[in-house]
Design a protein around this motif. Structure first.
Motif, PDB file in Angstrom:
ATOM      1  N   LEU A  27       0.849  -1.181   0.000  1.00  0.00           N
ATOM      2  CA  LEU A  27       0.000   0.000   0.000  1.00  0.00           C
ATOM      3  C   LEU A  27       0.891   1.239   0.000  1.00  0.00           C
ATOM      4  O   LEU A  27       1.779   1.373   0.846  1.00  0.00           O
ATOM      5  CB  LEU A  27      -0.901   0.000   1.235  1.00  0.00           C
ATOM      6  CG  LEU A  27      -1.927   1.117   1.357  1.00  0.00           C
ATOM      7  CD1 LEU A  27      -3.010   0.967   0.303  1.00  0.00           C
ATOM      8  CD2 LEU A  27      -2.556   1.106   2.751  1.00  0.00           C
ATOM      9  N   ALA A  40      -6.443   4.863   3.343  1.00  0.00           N
ATOM     10  CA  ALA A  40      -5.527   3.730   3.489  1.00  0.00           C
ATOM     11  C   ALA A  40      -6.098   2.698   4.456  1.00  0.00           C
ATOM     12  O   ALA A  40      -6.023   1.486   4.208  1.00  0.00           O
ATOM     13  CB  ALA A  40      -4.165   4.220   3.974  1.00  0.00           C
ATOM     14  N   ASP A  70      -6.966  -1.216   4.174  1.00  0.00           N
ATOM     15  CA  ASP A  70      -6.210  -2.159   5.002  1.00  0.00           C
ATOM     16  C   ASP A  70      -6.501  -1.888   6.479  1.00  0.00           C
ATOM     17  O   ASP A  70      -5.635  -1.410   7.223  1.00  0.00           O
ATOM     18  CB  ASP A  70      -4.712  -2.013   4.709  1.00  0.00           C
ATOM     19  CG  ASP A  70      -3.865  -3.017   5.474  1.00  0.00           C
ATOM     20  OD1 ASP A  70      -4.382  -4.105   5.808  1.00  0.00           O
ATOM     21  OD2 ASP A  70      -2.688  -2.710   5.750  1.00  0.00           O
ATOM     22  N   HIS A 119      -4.118  -3.421   9.078  1.00  0.00           N
ATOM     23  CA  HIS A 119      -2.688  -3.076   8.935  1.00  0.00           C
ATOM     24  C   HIS A 119      -1.828  -4.302   8.645  1.00  0.00           C
ATOM     25  O   HIS A 119      -0.748  -4.479   9.217  1.00  0.00           O
ATOM     26  CB  HIS A 119      -2.180  -2.375  10.201  1.00  0.00           C
ATOM     27  CG  HIS A 119      -2.959  -1.157  10.580  1.00  0.00           C
ATOM     28  ND1 HIS A 119      -2.891  -0.567  11.832  1.00  0.00           N
ATOM     29  CD2 HIS A 119      -3.853  -0.400   9.874  1.00  0.00           C
ATOM     30  CE1 HIS A 119      -3.686   0.486  11.881  1.00  0.00           C
ATOM     31  NE2 HIS A 119      -4.283   0.605  10.702  1.00  0.00           N
ATOM     32  N   TRP A 164       3.104  -0.634   4.370  1.00  0.00           N
ATOM     33  CA  TRP A 164       2.739   0.728   4.015  1.00  0.00           C
ATOM     34  C   TRP A 164       4.004   1.513   3.666  1.00  0.00           C
ATOM     35  O   TRP A 164       4.912   1.640   4.488  1.00  0.00           O
ATOM     36  CB  TRP A 164       2.026   1.430   5.166  1.00  0.00           C
ATOM     37  CG  TRP A 164       0.631   0.929   5.445  1.00  0.00           C
ATOM     38  CD1 TRP A 164       0.165  -0.339   5.271  1.00  0.00           C
ATOM     39  CD2 TRP A 164      -0.455   1.688   5.976  1.00  0.00           C
ATOM     40  NE1 TRP A 164      -1.149  -0.431   5.656  1.00  0.00           N
ATOM     41  CE2 TRP A 164      -1.561   0.800   6.096  1.00  0.00           C
ATOM     42  CE3 TRP A 164      -0.610   3.002   6.353  1.00  0.00           C
ATOM     43  CZ2 TRP A 164      -2.798   1.213   6.576  1.00  0.00           C
ATOM     44  CZ3 TRP A 164      -1.835   3.425   6.846  1.00  0.00           C
ATOM     45  CH2 TRP A 164      -2.922   2.541   6.953  1.00  0.00           C
ATOM     46  N   ILE A 219       4.898   2.600   9.188  1.00  0.00           N
ATOM     47  CA  ILE A 219       5.060   3.151   7.844  1.00  0.00           C
ATOM     48  C   ILE A 219       6.532   3.205   7.483  1.00  0.00           C
ATOM     49  O   ILE A 219       7.404   3.234   8.351  1.00  0.00           O
ATOM     50  CB  ILE A 219       4.444   4.560   7.725  1.00  0.00           C
ATOM     51  CG1 ILE A 219       5.094   5.514   8.727  1.00  0.00           C
ATOM     52  CG2 ILE A 219       2.936   4.513   7.900  1.00  0.00           C
ATOM     53  CD1 ILE A 219       4.653   6.957   8.574  1.00  0.00           C
TER      54      ILE A 219
END
Length: 473
Positions: free
Chosen positions: A194, A298, A302, A305, A309, A334
């Motif tokens: 993602l 986002a 997802d 998670h 990412w 992230i």
């Protein structure tokens, strides 16, 4: 009134007369000698009027067929026992103006009437139909409001004023955020990552629409300077553009990014491709709010998670701060990557401290340092640039580009892990969001002489994003 088939048919007598008139013209001896363009123009005008009359006849039929409701109360539970028939309102449709006459339910002392027939017709509160509003929104995303007014008139014969057109555009864009909050998002394929990305671009605004008081004062006192130099502080308000998309990882090496003696251009490997791209933009909201909306999208894709990412940015400190804040609040890991092309621009600034313009040695030096940065050695490159500037005994002015690059590499080092990004197959360039800035903003808002108000600019941004997302319909 009990309606029979014959009675209902009689309501369309005006339409039949109008159609017979058109048919008579087309059958006439004069018509068969006309060029097709004249016939086309005649049918366009008369055909539109036929559609308007048909629409009006239909509404007249509904007026007669509307039943009286014996007991009706408003949303506060107050009875409305008085009725007034044939209460008229005008609807401007894509065919022209039509009149809708219906029963009004009233009560003494209350200003607003209740019109059940309006709810059945799903009429808008204002005069313009949803079809006309849709056409106004489409045309307003393509070019100037003046061009949109002309396009609407060509298509419908309806002459809108600029203020009326802008109002339709603002209404059309009102539900952008709530629409995406309830709309299902595409699911990720196995192995997908993602990607979140953000950027900013300035829009020339009217004086009262600027965020900064100093900028407003500068714009009002120095308009010539603002136009000539295009200074953002004098006339522009930054719009934040954000995007979310999926991509399949494509592992690469530094040599796949930059041409070297070992890899011919035709053997270079293409990078990851964006899929299911979603865009948003705002000139009314600040960057923190837009970043929050990007993270909302986002998480819709997802929620647990489970994907990797990756966040692509151009190095803007405030954007990075907002991104880290959102990630912390949502407890999501992230991986921030700064656009490599942006970094390369700083390396070229350093090269200009050491080499003359158009010196082939400068290109070779930049390529060498770029490969080192792609290999995860940004800190070493920063040190080498400082040593080179010192050894050449450059004065402060001459070494400015070198010092700027060195400081940038050291400050952004946590986000320059290109060796890991390439190994994992992540994208390292912000081409998607830069393209979005061009499509959403530059192509529409950089019209010569255009100055925007907040409401109009925000609405057009949202509608252009809807169109690019494939969700306009």
């Amino acid at each position: 009134m009990k309606m029979t088939a014959t009675t209902k048919t009689s309501f369309f007598e005006s339409s039949r007369v109008r159609f017979a008139r058109i048919e008579g013209i087309l059958r006439s001896p004069e018509a068969v000698t006309l060029p097709h363009s004249d016939v086309e123009n005649m049918l366009q005008a008369d055909g539109r009027e036929l559609m308007r009359v048909l629409f009006q006849d239909h509404l007249n039929l509904r007026t007669v067929c509307e039943p009286k409701i014996e007991s009706i109360v408003d949303t506060q539970g107050v009875p409305r026992n008085t009725i007034e028939r044939n209460k008229k309102r005008t609807l401007t449709s894509v065919f022209g103006d039509v009149d809708d006459r219906r029963i009004a339910y009233r009560r003494r002392g209350l200003f607003a009437n209740i019109y059940p027939a309006d709810a059945i017709l799903n009429l808008p509160k204002e005069q313009y139909s949803f079809g006309l509003r849709r056409l106004a929104a489409i045309e307003s995303t393509r070019g100037s409001f003046e061009d949109a007014i002309d396009a609407v008139k060509r298509a419908t014969g309806v002459q809108l004023g600029k203020r009326q057109l802008e109002e339709q555009v603002v209404r059309a864009a009102a539900d952008f955020n709530s629409f995406y909050a309830i709309t299902s998002r595409p699911k990720a394929e196995q192995g997908t990552i993602l990607v979140i990305t953000a950027d900013g671009k300035g829009i020339f605004m009217r004086t009262e629409a600027l965020r900064d008081a100093t900028a407003r004062a500068a714009q009002s006192t120095k308009p010539a300077t603002r136009v000539a130099k295009g200074q953002k502080c004098n006339g522009k308000r930054i719009a934040t553009v954000g995007g979310v998309y999926y991509t399949i990882p494509v592992p690469r090496t530094p040599g796949d990014i930059l041409s070297t003696s070992d890899n011919a251009p035709d053997k270079k490997k293409d990078g990851p491709v964006a899929k299911d791209k979603w865009l948003t933009a705002s000139v009314a909201e600040n960057a923190a709010t837009v970043v929050s909306q990007i993270f909302n999208e986002a998480e819709r894709r997802d929620p647990d998670h489970v994907l990797t990412w990756v966040v692509l940015v151009d190095g803007n400190n405030h954007q990075i701060k907002c991104i880290k804040s959102q990630a912390k609040a949502r407890k999501v890991k992230i991986n921030i990557v700064i656009d490599f092309i942006h970094v390369l621009e700083y390396v070229w600034k350093a090269a200009h401290s050491f080499y003359k313009e158009n010196d082939p040695a400068a290109e070779a030096w930049v390529a060498e340092k770029a490969l080192d940065i792609l290999g995860g050695r940004a800190g070493i490159v920063a040190g080498a640039i400082k040593r080179k500037a010192t050894c050449l005994h450059l004065d402060r002015a001459k070494r400015e580009g070198a010092d700027t690059c060195r400081n940038y590499l050291l400050n952004k080092r946590p986000y320059l892990n290109y060796h890991m990004a390439l190994k994992e197959g992540w994208p390292i360039a912000t081409g998607v969001i830069e393209g979005a800035c061009r499509h959403l903003i530059k192509d529409r808002f950089d019209i010569t002489g255009a100055r925007w108000g907040i409401e109009g600019a925000e609405a057009v941004l949202k509608l252009r994003a809807l169109y690019k997302n494939g969700d306009f319909d």
